[in-house]
Design a protein around this motif. Structure first.
Motif, PDB file in Angstrom:
ATOM      1  N   LEU A 117       0.842  -1.262   0.039  1.00  0.00           N
ATOM      2  CA  LEU A 117       0.019   0.366   0.061  1.00  0.00           C
ATOM      3  C   LEU A 117       0.976   1.336   0.023  1.00  0.00           C
ATOM      4  CD1 LEU A 117      -2.906  -1.004   2.564  1.00  0.00           C
ATOM      5  CD2 LEU A 117      -2.987  -1.254   0.024  1.00  0.00           C
ATOM      6  N   GLN A 118       0.045   2.324  -0.469  1.00  0.00           N
ATOM      7  CA  GLN A 118       0.945   3.714  -0.495  1.00  0.00           C
ATOM      8  C   GLN A 118       1.208   4.019   1.122  1.00  0.00           C
ATOM      9  OE1 GLN A 118      -0.853   6.793  -3.002  1.00  0.00           O
ATOM     10  NE2 GLN A 118      -1.115   8.045  -1.077  1.00  0.00           N
ATOM     11  N   GLY A 119       2.610   4.489   1.303  1.00  0.00           N
ATOM     12  CA  GLY A 119       2.997   4.839   2.409  1.00  0.00           C
ATOM     13  C   GLY A 119       3.498   3.686   3.224  1.00  0.00           C
ATOM     14  N   SER A 120       3.840   2.450   2.573  1.00  0.00           N
ATOM     15  CA  SER A 120       4.475   1.385   3.133  1.00  0.00           C
ATOM     16  C   SER A 120       5.858   1.103   2.469  1.00  0.00           C
ATOM     17  CB  SER A 120       3.558   0.242   2.907  1.00  0.00           C
ATOM     18  OG  SER A 120       2.173   0.200   3.435  1.00  0.00           O
ATOM     19  N   ILE A 121       6.678   0.474   3.361  1.00  0.00           N
ATOM     20  CA  ILE A 121       8.007   0.266   2.901  1.00  0.00           C
ATOM     21  C   ILE A 121       8.165  -1.291   2.468  1.00  0.00           C
ATOM     22  CG2 ILE A 121      10.319  -0.001   3.620  1.00  0.00           C
ATOM     23  CD1 ILE A 121       9.703   2.221   5.592  1.00  0.00           C
ATOM     24  N   ALA A 122       8.909  -1.435   1.124  1.00  0.00           N
ATOM     25  CA  ALA A 122       8.901  -2.862   0.900  1.00  0.00           C
ATOM     26  C   ALA A 122      10.628  -2.911   0.230  1.00  0.00           C
ATOM     27  CB  ALA A 122       8.394  -2.912  -0.773  1.00  0.00           C
ATOM     28  N   PRO A 123      11.023  -4.250   0.839  1.00  0.00           N
ATOM     29  CA  PRO A 123      12.589  -4.519   0.723  1.00  0.00           C
ATOM     30  C   PRO A 123      12.907  -4.507  -0.940  1.00  0.00           C
ATOM     31  CG  PRO A 123      11.407  -6.064   1.925  1.00  0.00           C
ATOM     32  CD  PRO A 123      10.391  -5.254   1.328  1.00  0.00           C
ATOM     33  N   VAL A 124      13.951  -4.193  -1.376  1.00  0.00           N
ATOM     34  CA  VAL A 124      14.402  -4.152  -2.839  1.00  0.00           C
ATOM     35  C   VAL A 124      14.077  -5.757  -3.482  1.00  0.00           C
ATOM     36  CG1 VAL A 124      16.403  -4.291  -4.257  1.00  0.00           C
ATOM     37  CG2 VAL A 124      16.036  -2.357  -2.636  1.00  0.00           C
ATOM     38  N   GLY A 125      13.482  -5.768  -4.483  1.00  0.00           N
ATOM     39  CA  GLY A 125      13.369  -7.305  -5.013  1.00  0.00           C
ATOM     40  C   GLY A 125      12.000  -7.925  -4.653  1.00  0.00           C
ATOM     41  N   SER A 126      11.339  -7.356  -3.689  1.00  0.00           N
ATOM     42  CA  SER A 126      10.057  -7.946  -3.298  1.00  0.00           C
ATOM     43  C   SER A 126       8.897  -7.514  -4.271  1.00  0.00           C
ATOM     44  CB  SER A 126       9.850  -7.593  -1.855  1.00  0.00           C
ATOM     45  OG  SER A 126       9.499  -6.105  -1.713  1.00  0.00           O
ATOM     46  N   VAL A 127       7.872  -8.396  -4.392  1.00  0.00           N
ATOM     47  CA  VAL A 127       6.987  -8.192  -5.152  1.00  0.00           C
ATOM     48  C   VAL A 127       5.947  -6.983  -4.552  1.00  0.00           C
ATOM     49  CG1 VAL A 127       4.874  -9.255  -6.313  1.00  0.00           C
ATOM     50  CG2 VAL A 127       6.832 -10.463  -6.261  1.00  0.00           C
ATOM     51  N   ILE A 128       5.591  -5.965  -5.420  1.00  0.00           N
ATOM     52  CA  ILE A 128       4.696  -4.852  -4.714  1.00  0.00           C
ATOM     53  C   ILE A 128       3.507  -4.881  -5.539  1.00  0.00           C
ATOM     54  CG2 ILE A 128       6.588  -3.601  -4.145  1.00  0.00           C
ATOM     55  CD1 ILE A 128       6.516  -1.880  -6.411  1.00  0.00           C
ATOM     56  N   ALA A 129       3.612  -5.510  -6.801  1.00  0.00           N
ATOM     57  CA  ALA A 129       2.077  -5.210  -7.438  1.00  0.00           C
ATOM     58  C   ALA A 129       2.213  -6.536  -8.410  1.00  0.00           C
ATOM     59  CB  ALA A 129       1.902  -3.941  -8.063  1.00  0.00           C
ATOM     60  N   ARG A 130       0.932  -6.896  -9.158  1.00  0.00           N
ATOM     61  CA  ARG A 130       0.927  -7.727 -10.434  1.00  0.00           C
ATOM     62  C   ARG A 130       0.144  -7.087 -11.161  1.00  0.00           C
ATOM     63  NH1 ARG A 130       0.147 -11.692  -5.767  1.00  0.00           N
ATOM     64  NH2 ARG A 130       2.390 -12.940  -5.905  1.00  0.00           N
ATOM     65  N   TRP A 131       0.728  -7.484 -12.615  1.00  0.00           N
ATOM     66  CA  TRP A 131       0.071  -6.733 -13.715  1.00  0.00           C
ATOM     67  C   TRP A 131       0.191  -7.955 -14.964  1.00  0.00           C
ATOM     68  CZ3 TRP A 131       3.393  -5.964 -18.227  1.00  0.00           C
ATOM     69  CH2 TRP A 131       4.747  -6.259 -17.851  1.00  0.00           C
ATOM     70  N   GLU A 132      -0.598  -7.426 -15.962  1.00  0.00           N
ATOM     71  CA  GLU A 132      -0.770  -8.096 -17.163  1.00  0.00           C
ATOM     72  C   GLU A 132      -0.300  -7.469 -18.385  1.00  0.00           C
ATOM     73  OE1 GLU A 132      -3.868 -11.371 -17.928  1.00  0.00           O
ATOM     74  OE2 GLU A 132      -4.868  -9.604 -16.892  1.00  0.00           O
ATOM     75  N   ALA A 133       0.702  -8.122 -19.309  1.00  0.00           N
ATOM     76  CA  ALA A 133       1.338  -7.361 -20.471  1.00  0.00           C
ATOM     77  C   ALA A 133       0.066  -7.282 -21.332  1.00  0.00           C
ATOM     78  CB  ALA A 133       2.272  -8.085 -21.104  1.00  0.00           C
ATOM     79  N   LEU A 134       0.317  -6.357 -22.433  1.00  0.00           N
ATOM     80  CA  LEU A 134      -0.755  -6.086 -23.527  1.00  0.00           C
ATOM     81  C   LEU A 134      -0.999  -7.166 -24.405  1.00  0.00           C
ATOM     82  CD1 LEU A 134      -2.596  -4.146 -25.086  1.00  0.00           C
ATOM     83  CD2 LEU A 134      -0.586  -3.525 -26.448  1.00  0.00           C
ATOM     84  N   ALA A 135      -0.044  -8.235 -24.647  1.00  0.00           N
ATOM     85  CA  ALA A 135       0.048  -9.185 -25.501  1.00  0.00           C
ATOM     86  C   ALA A 135      -1.097 -10.384 -24.857  1.00  0.00           C
ATOM     87  CB  ALA A 135       1.354 -10.123 -25.529  1.00  0.00           C
ATOM     88  N   ASP A 136      -0.916 -10.202 -23.406  1.00  0.00           N
ATOM     89  CA  ASP A 136      -1.851 -11.122 -22.780  1.00  0.00           C
ATOM     90  C   ASP A 136      -3.291 -10.747 -22.886  1.00  0.00           C
ATOM     91  OD1 ASP A 136       0.307 -12.745 -21.943  1.00  0.00           O
ATOM     92  OD2 ASP A 136       0.563 -11.530 -20.300  1.00  0.00           O
ATOM     93  N   LEU A 137      -3.511  -9.418 -23.047  1.00  0.00           N
ATOM     94  CA  LEU A 137      -4.974  -8.907 -22.982  1.00  0.00           C
ATOM     95  C   LEU A 137      -5.310  -8.777 -24.483  1.00  0.00           C
ATOM     96  CD1 LEU A 137      -4.017  -5.997 -20.464  1.00  0.00           C
ATOM     97  CD2 LEU A 137      -5.225  -8.274 -20.197  1.00  0.00           C
ATOM     98  N   GLU A 138      -4.626  -9.121 -25.659  1.00  0.00           N
ATOM     99  CA  GLU A 138      -5.065  -8.934 -26.671  1.00  0.00           C
ATOM    100  C   GLU A 138      -6.280  -9.854 -27.155  1.00  0.00           C
ATOM    101  OE1 GLU A 138      -1.681  -9.186 -29.059  1.00  0.00           O
ATOM    102  OE2 GLU A 138      -1.163  -7.144 -29.051  1.00  0.00           O
ATOM    103  N   GLU A 139      -6.456 -10.928 -26.442  1.00  0.00           N
ATOM    104  CA  GLU A 139      -7.680 -11.726 -26.674  1.00  0.00           C
ATOM    105  C   GLU A 139      -8.909 -11.154 -26.145  1.00  0.00           C
ATOM    106  OE1 GLU A 139      -6.684 -15.623 -25.621  1.00  0.00           O
ATOM    107  OE2 GLU A 139      -4.856 -16.104 -26.897  1.00  0.00           O
ATOM    108  N   GLU A 140      -8.993 -10.461 -25.099  1.00  0.00           N
ATOM    109  CA  GLU A 140      -9.956  -9.908 -24.854  1.00  0.00           C
ATOM    110  C   GLU A 140     -10.867  -8.969 -25.696  1.00  0.00           C
ATOM    111  OE1 GLU A 140      -9.146  -7.831 -21.219  1.00  0.00           O
ATOM    112  OE2 GLU A 140      -8.246  -9.688 -20.212  1.00  0.00           O
ATOM    113  N   PRO A 141     -12.253  -8.728 -25.705  1.00  0.00           N
ATOM    114  CA  PRO A 141     -12.760  -7.895 -26.526  1.00  0.00           C
ATOM    115  C   PRO A 141     -12.297  -6.196 -26.684  1.00  0.00           C
ATOM    116  CG  PRO A 141     -14.346  -9.334 -25.498  1.00  0.00           C
ATOM    117  CD  PRO A 141     -13.036  -9.527 -24.771  1.00  0.00           C
TER     118      PRO A 141
END
Length: 414
Positions: free
Chosen positions: A62-86
């Motif tokens: 979350l905003q205002g939180s501290i995370a170590p270098v290299g840790s996962v802070i979010a997840r996302w999908e690339a455009l190539a993975d979304l191209e099949e969606e309408p």
């Protein structure tokens, strides 16, 4: 396919980052090059840009939180993975931000429901303002519409916001009254430390605790040094030379002469730099910053003056970038303008030494014949990391700096 967004490593010694602001909410598309979030380290605040086009799926830190270098802070999908969606799933986007599709402004379309989604403040599109100044204004509750910007085209800068914040604290506040006891004893006003001050406090405390400091003090006789500076400044066609410019140049020349002083301790290893970089401590209302002057040992004195002025201006306007704060083994902290004989500094995080510079003092010393002679001296204190320097090595480095200051014409040579 879900992809991990990691906390980036923005400097040699960076171990963790503070997430100041998410610019993209879950369910929101983003283009390559668009800012995803703002991260603050112990040295700098920087916007992290997307390396690919895609869509934010989940925010884990979350905003205002501290995370170590290299840790996962979010997840996302690339455009190539979304191209099949309408295509209609993205047809409602309301602004173009590069790439092959449109991106929704975070303040217009609400994010997909998520326990980690954060409210994003509406954009202040009518006010020209730097991103850092806008964030500081929100922290202090300052109305940007009431500030007159001093930047290019009237843009509001960090300095403008800080001046407005300082003015707003001149009158007593309700919180100040709450600080009084029934006995009317004034306990003072408590103000939460800002993220920069808090990060600096943590890092400097860790440095002082974990780095084995030792200190070496001596005086440099600067009569010739000051006379040369005065002579150089008589030429209106040249940049104005300050004492600090000449000290930075002297430290750079000493690093050039003594490569063994141009090292830092990293994870049990000694790292030697090829470039004679020198940090310059700059005081600002937001705290102390140390931008890095690249290869100061090979720069001409007028070049030192020009580049130092550029770095200091950039620092005070809150425009430093990650590269401006990364690298170097030694810094200069000059307090001579504040009437102090000696300054005993704390080593800057990631460095192995820092030179504290005092004020010019006029005093009598015995000459070769034992007669009193008027001298001008500057007190110097070199703080050293004992993992990198021993006493002899530290003295050799300090005395090489003093030799450059006492014979300053070496600063004019290539």
């Amino acid at each position: 396919m879900l992809r991990d967004l990691l906390m980036p490593k923005l400097g040699l010694t960076m171990a963790e980052g503070l997430i100041i602001e998410w610019k993209v909410a879950p369910g929101q598309a983003f283009a390559k090059g668009e800012t995803l979030l703002v991260v603050e380290t112990e040295k700098i605040t920087i916007e992290i840009e997307a390396e690919f086009t895609g869509m934010m799926v989940e925010i884990l830190v979350l905003q205002g939180s501290i995370a170590p270098v290299g840790s996962v802070i979010a997840r996302w999908e690339a455009l190539a993975d979304l191209e099949e969606e309408p295509r209609r799933s993205r047809a409602s986007a309301s602004r173009t931000s590069g790439g092959d599709f449109k991106v929704r402004p975070s303040a217009v379309d609400p994010p997909i429901a998520s326990v980690s989604a954060l409210p994003v403040p509406p954009p202040e599109s009518r006010t020209k303002c730097t991103p850092l100044a806008r964030r500081l204004a929100r922290q202090h509750g300052i109305d940007l519409g009431r500030i007159r910007g001093s930047g290019p085209s009237g843009r509001i800068t960090v300095a403008n916001v800080e001046a407005a914040a300082e003015a707003s604290t001149q009158s007593p506040t309700v919180e100040a009254q709450k600080g009084r006891t029934d006995l009317s004893i004034d306990l003072g006003t408590r103000v939460p430390a800002g993220p920069i001050q808090a990060a600096m406090a943590r890092r400097l405390t860790a440095v002082k605790r974990e780095v084995p400091h030792f200190y070496l003090a001596a005086e440099a006789e600067v009569t010739t040094f000051l006379a040369l500076r005065e002579s150089l400044n008589t030429d209106p066609g040249n940049p104005r030379i300050t004492i600090n410019h000449m000290v930075v140049a002297a430290v750079g020349r000493a690093l050039l002469d003594l490569p063994q002083a141009n090292r830092v301790w990293v994870d049990g290893q000694l790292v030697t730099f090829a470039s004679t970089d020198v940090g310059i401590a700059v005081h600002t209302p937001r705290g102390l910053f140390v931008p890095i002057f690249r290869d100061a040992g090979r720069a001409k004195l007028d070049g030192v003056a020009v580049e130092s002025a550029r770095l200091i201006e950039k620092t005070r306007e809150g425009r430093l970038e990650a590269d401006d704060m990364t690298g170097g083994a030694v810094a200069v902290s000059n307090a001579g303008m504040f009437n102090v004989s000696y300054l005993t500094p704390i080593i800057n995080p990631g460095h192995s030494a820092i030179l504290g510079v005092g004020s010019v003092r006029r005093l009598f010393r015995p000459d070769a014949g034992g007669r009193p002679a008027l001298r001008q001296e500057i007190g110097l204190v070199l703080a050293c990391d004992h993992r990198v320097f021993d006493g002899v090595g530290g003295l050799e480095f300090l005395n090489r700096i003093i030799a450059c200051m006492e014979n300053p014409f070496c600063l004019l040579s290539d």
